[in-house]
Scaffold this motif. Sequence first.
Motif, PDB file in Angstrom:
ATOM      1  N   ASP A 275       0.755  -1.181  -0.187  1.00 18.64           N
ATOM      2  CA  ASP A 275      -0.036  -0.233   0.034  1.00 18.64           C
ATOM      3  C   ASP A 275       0.731   0.870  -0.087  1.00 18.64           C
ATOM      4  O   ASP A 275       0.172   2.239  -0.022  1.00 18.64           O
ATOM      5  N   GLU A 276       2.135   1.181  -0.010  1.00 15.18           N
ATOM      6  CA  GLU A 276       2.779   1.939   0.178  1.00 15.18           C
ATOM      7  C   GLU A 276       2.357   2.985   1.404  1.00 15.18           C
ATOM      8  O   GLU A 276       2.610   4.284   1.383  1.00 15.18           O
ATOM      9  N   SER A 277       2.880   1.867   2.258  1.00 16.38           N
ATOM     10  CA  SER A 277       1.796   3.270   3.859  1.00 16.38           C
ATOM     11  C   SER A 277       3.638   3.019   4.844  1.00 16.38           C
ATOM     12  O   SER A 277       3.918   2.524   4.675  1.00 16.38           O
ATOM     13  N   ALA A 278       3.482   4.336   5.691  1.00 17.24           N
ATOM     14  CA  ALA A 278       4.163   4.059   6.665  1.00 17.24           C
ATOM     15  C   ALA A 278       3.479   2.597   8.286  1.00 17.24           C
ATOM     16  O   ALA A 278       2.835   2.863   8.455  1.00 17.24           O
ATOM     17  N   LEU A 279       4.602   2.420   8.043  1.00 15.96           N
ATOM     18  CA  LEU A 279       5.302   1.463   9.566  1.00 15.96           C
ATOM     19  C   LEU A 279       5.919   1.697  10.376  1.00 15.96           C
ATOM     20  O   LEU A 279       6.865   2.337  10.540  1.00 15.96           O
ATOM     21  N   SER A 280       5.268   2.287  11.342  1.00 17.42           N
ATOM     22  CA  SER A 280       6.518   2.244  12.838  1.00 17.42           C
ATOM     23  C   SER A 280       6.719   1.145  13.894  1.00 17.42           C
ATOM     24  O   SER A 280       5.735   0.302  13.743  1.00 17.42           O
ATOM     25  N   ILE A 281       7.811   1.982  13.834  1.00 18.23           N
ATOM     26  CA  ILE A 281       7.970   0.489  15.096  1.00 18.23           C
ATOM     27  C   ILE A 281       8.641   1.057  16.275  1.00 18.23           C
ATOM     28  O   ILE A 281       9.515   2.047  16.682  1.00 18.23           O
ATOM     29  N   LEU A 282       8.063   0.725  17.445  1.00 23.78           N
ATOM     30  CA  LEU A 282       8.555   1.277  19.093  1.00 23.78           C
ATOM     31  C   LEU A 282       9.368  -0.433  19.184  1.00 23.78           C
ATOM     32  O   LEU A 282       8.872  -0.862  19.802  1.00 23.78           O
ATOM     33  N   PHE A 283      11.022   0.029  20.184  1.00 22.57           N
ATOM     34  CA  PHE A 283      11.287  -0.917  20.619  1.00 22.57           C
ATOM     35  C   PHE A 283      11.614  -0.130  22.425  1.00 22.57           C
ATOM     36  O   PHE A 283      11.838   1.542  21.917  1.00 22.57           O
ATOM     37  N   ILE A 284      10.844  -0.833  23.245  1.00 23.30           N
ATOM     38  CA  ILE A 284      10.636  -0.415  25.009  1.00 23.30           C
ATOM     39  C   ILE A 284      11.554  -1.134  25.489  1.00 23.30           C
ATOM     40  O   ILE A 284      11.727  -2.177  25.621  1.00 23.30           O
ATOM     41  N   ASP A 285      12.141  -0.619  26.649  1.00 24.91           N
ATOM     42  CA  ASP A 285      13.401  -1.504  27.780  1.00 24.91           C
ATOM     43  C   ASP A 285      13.255  -0.470  28.514  1.00 24.91           C
ATOM     44  O   ASP A 285      12.789   0.565  28.486  1.00 24.91           O
ATOM     45  N   VAL A 286      13.222  -1.055  30.050  1.00 23.47           N
ATOM     46  CA  VAL A 286      12.290  -0.858  31.319  1.00 23.47           C
ATOM     47  C   VAL A 286      14.308  -0.715  31.891  1.00 23.47           C
ATOM     48  O   VAL A 286      14.940  -1.363  31.415  1.00 23.47           O
ATOM     49  N   VAL A 322       1.132  -4.652  20.330  1.00 26.31           N
ATOM     50  CA  VAL A 322       1.925  -4.615  21.736  1.00 26.31           C
ATOM     51  C   VAL A 322       2.394  -6.250  21.640  1.00 26.31           C
ATOM     52  O   VAL A 322       1.604  -7.184  21.446  1.00 26.31           O
ATOM     53  N   ALA A 323       3.719  -6.628  21.433  1.00 27.12           N
ATOM     54  CA  ALA A 323       4.159  -8.164  22.364  1.00 27.12           C
ATOM     55  C   ALA A 323       5.519  -7.724  23.452  1.00 27.12           C
ATOM     56  O   ALA A 323       5.859  -6.741  22.836  1.00 27.12           O
ATOM     57  N   ARG A 324       5.763  -8.938  24.411  1.00 25.95           N
ATOM     58  CA  ARG A 324       6.696  -8.929  24.690  1.00 25.95           C
ATOM     59  C   ARG A 324       7.496  -8.911  23.891  1.00 25.95           C
ATOM     60  O   ARG A 324       7.818 -10.105  23.884  1.00 25.95           O
ATOM     61  N   TYR A 325       9.112  -8.659  23.889  1.00 22.80           N
ATOM     62  CA  TYR A 325      10.138  -9.690  22.969  1.00 22.80           C
ATOM     63  C   TYR A 325      11.289 -10.227  23.250  1.00 22.80           C
ATOM     64  O   TYR A 325      11.810 -11.237  22.997  1.00 22.80           O
ATOM     65  N   GLY A 326      11.088  -9.680  24.831  1.00 21.52           N
ATOM     66  CA  GLY A 326      11.745 -10.952  24.932  1.00 21.52           C
ATOM     67  C   GLY A 326      12.108 -10.536  26.493  1.00 21.52           C
ATOM     68  O   GLY A 326      12.811  -8.814  26.841  1.00 21.52           O
ATOM     69  N   GLY A 327      12.795 -10.787  27.862  1.00 20.20           N
ATOM     70  CA  GLY A 327      13.044 -10.219  29.188  1.00 20.20           C
ATOM     71  C   GLY A 327      12.266  -8.803  29.664  1.00 20.20           C
ATOM     72  O   GLY A 327      10.917  -9.537  29.508  1.00 20.20           O
ATOM     73  N   PHE A 330       9.355  -4.701  24.542  1.00 19.91           N
ATOM     74  CA  PHE A 330       8.930  -5.217  24.742  1.00 19.91           C
ATOM     75  C   PHE A 330       9.012  -4.447  23.098  1.00 19.91           C
ATOM     76  O   PHE A 330      10.078  -3.092  22.903  1.00 19.91           O
ATOM     77  N   VAL A 331       8.053  -4.750  22.274  1.00 21.95           N
ATOM     78  CA  VAL A 331       8.235  -3.909  20.987  1.00 21.95           C
ATOM     79  C   VAL A 331       6.398  -4.359  20.589  1.00 21.95           C
ATOM     80  O   VAL A 331       5.865  -4.279  20.479  1.00 21.95           O
ATOM     81  N   VAL A 332       6.090  -2.656  19.927  1.00 21.52           N
ATOM     82  CA  VAL A 332       5.086  -1.676  19.555  1.00 21.52           C
ATOM     83  C   VAL A 332       5.139  -1.997  17.411  1.00 21.52           C
ATOM     84  O   VAL A 332       5.785  -1.328  17.222  1.00 21.52           O
ATOM     85  N   LEU A 333       4.022  -2.337  16.730  1.00 24.44           N
ATOM     86  CA  LEU A 333       3.751  -1.966  16.024  1.00 24.44           C
ATOM     87  C   LEU A 333       2.712  -1.257  15.475  1.00 24.44           C
ATOM     88  O   LEU A 333       1.840  -1.212  16.121  1.00 24.44           O
ATOM     89  N   LEU A 334       2.546  -0.303  14.452  1.00 24.90           N
ATOM     90  CA  LEU A 334       1.569   0.887  14.354  1.00 24.90           C
ATOM     91  C   LEU A 334       1.727   1.130  13.054  1.00 24.90           C
ATOM     92  O   LEU A 334       2.466   1.521  12.359  1.00 24.90           O
TER      93      LEU A 334
END
Length: 418
Positions: A275-286, A322-327, A330-334
């Motif tokens: 679709d030639e649309s934007a996909l954002s990815i967030l990596f989150i760490d405590v 949102v998913a738990r990526y490990g430990g 976390f990772v979020v797909l937008l």
Amino acid sequence: MEYKYNLAKLQYDKEKLEELIARQNRRVGQVFPKRLETQFWRANLERAKDNINQYVWTGVLAYFILILLIIPGDYWIIEQAYFAHDFIHCLAGLANGALSLLMLYIFAHHQKLKPYFPHAAMAVVFWSVISMSWLTMTVHTPALKHQAMMIICMIYILGYILTGVKPVQMLWVGLTAAVVTLLMLFSLYVKFDAMVMGRVLVGSCVFGFAISKMLCTRERMIFLSMLRADVSEKIHRIHTAELLHLSQHDELTKISNRRTFDEMLDTCYEQAKRDESALSILFIDVDHFKNYNDFYGHQKGDDVISSIAKTIKNAIRHMDFVARYGGEEFVVLLPETDAHGAYAVASNIYKAIDRLEIPHAKSSVSSHVTISLGITVFRGEDLSKEDLLSIADQALYRAKQLGRNQIYYQSIRAAHVA
């Protein structure tokens, strides 16, 4: 916990059904409880109506063949002196039978009349016995009177088998019809053998009742077996659904796991390219989570991970994933989200975690638990999924390098230049 409750209830229902099946085999007492008895007869009536609807043309063909067999036979056996009278009665009997069967079909077929089918069926049997008895007993040819006995027997048996009405109810209808028929024949001074006629009427009614009871015993067993199979299928579905849920979700946080994230990334990645649309990815760490675990203990650490996962899930939009990526990552797909939208979502997550104010005595950046976030945006560039995740991870690493407790955006172009 809801699935466990449903599973326990279904297991209980299955045990009760197996107990009923055992009792049905042993013929011990009243087998069905009231609720199940009502359900069985409702299903029996529906099956009878479905059979009438399904085999109506087969019935029409069979009745037409019967007419072809009866009319020529009656034509040859009727005595010449009574030919007109007896032949008209013969034709009237055939027409009456066709009309009775048509009434059954009408009440079984039309939606508005279906609720009245059992009453109509009993009325049709009652009418058929009386009318056919009068039509056949008022002829003068002895052979036709003998033929009437077979016809009456057939009416009773078809009434029990074809209608799906309770045998006891049909028994009362049949016996009442027999009494009314005998009284009618006596009152009209019709010449007939009362003993033979009474035996035919009552005997056919009781014989049909016995056949119906035997068939109902078999139908009850089939009904119970179908219910048990249905319950077993539901139990299997719950087990399958739970296994699928466990394979797709992280046990601690109840959000999606790494495996499910990989599958979702495949879908979102392909959609963004198509679709030639934007996909954002967030990596989150405590931040400094190892220090937290060492100081407060792993049980407290698990509680923090669960709280953060729940907070992230509540802070994102319904279209996000949102998913738990490990430990503690976390990772979020937008999907369909550019850099500005991604930063807004990241800010919501950051502020929501900050509002938790979970004490963290061993953090070098704050007195409570904080997170670092890395953002990147994919716009269909010639880039593999692995490289895309690597850039998002670089953004998170950069946020940590700059002192943690912050959001850092890493563009794909800048990452390539670097």
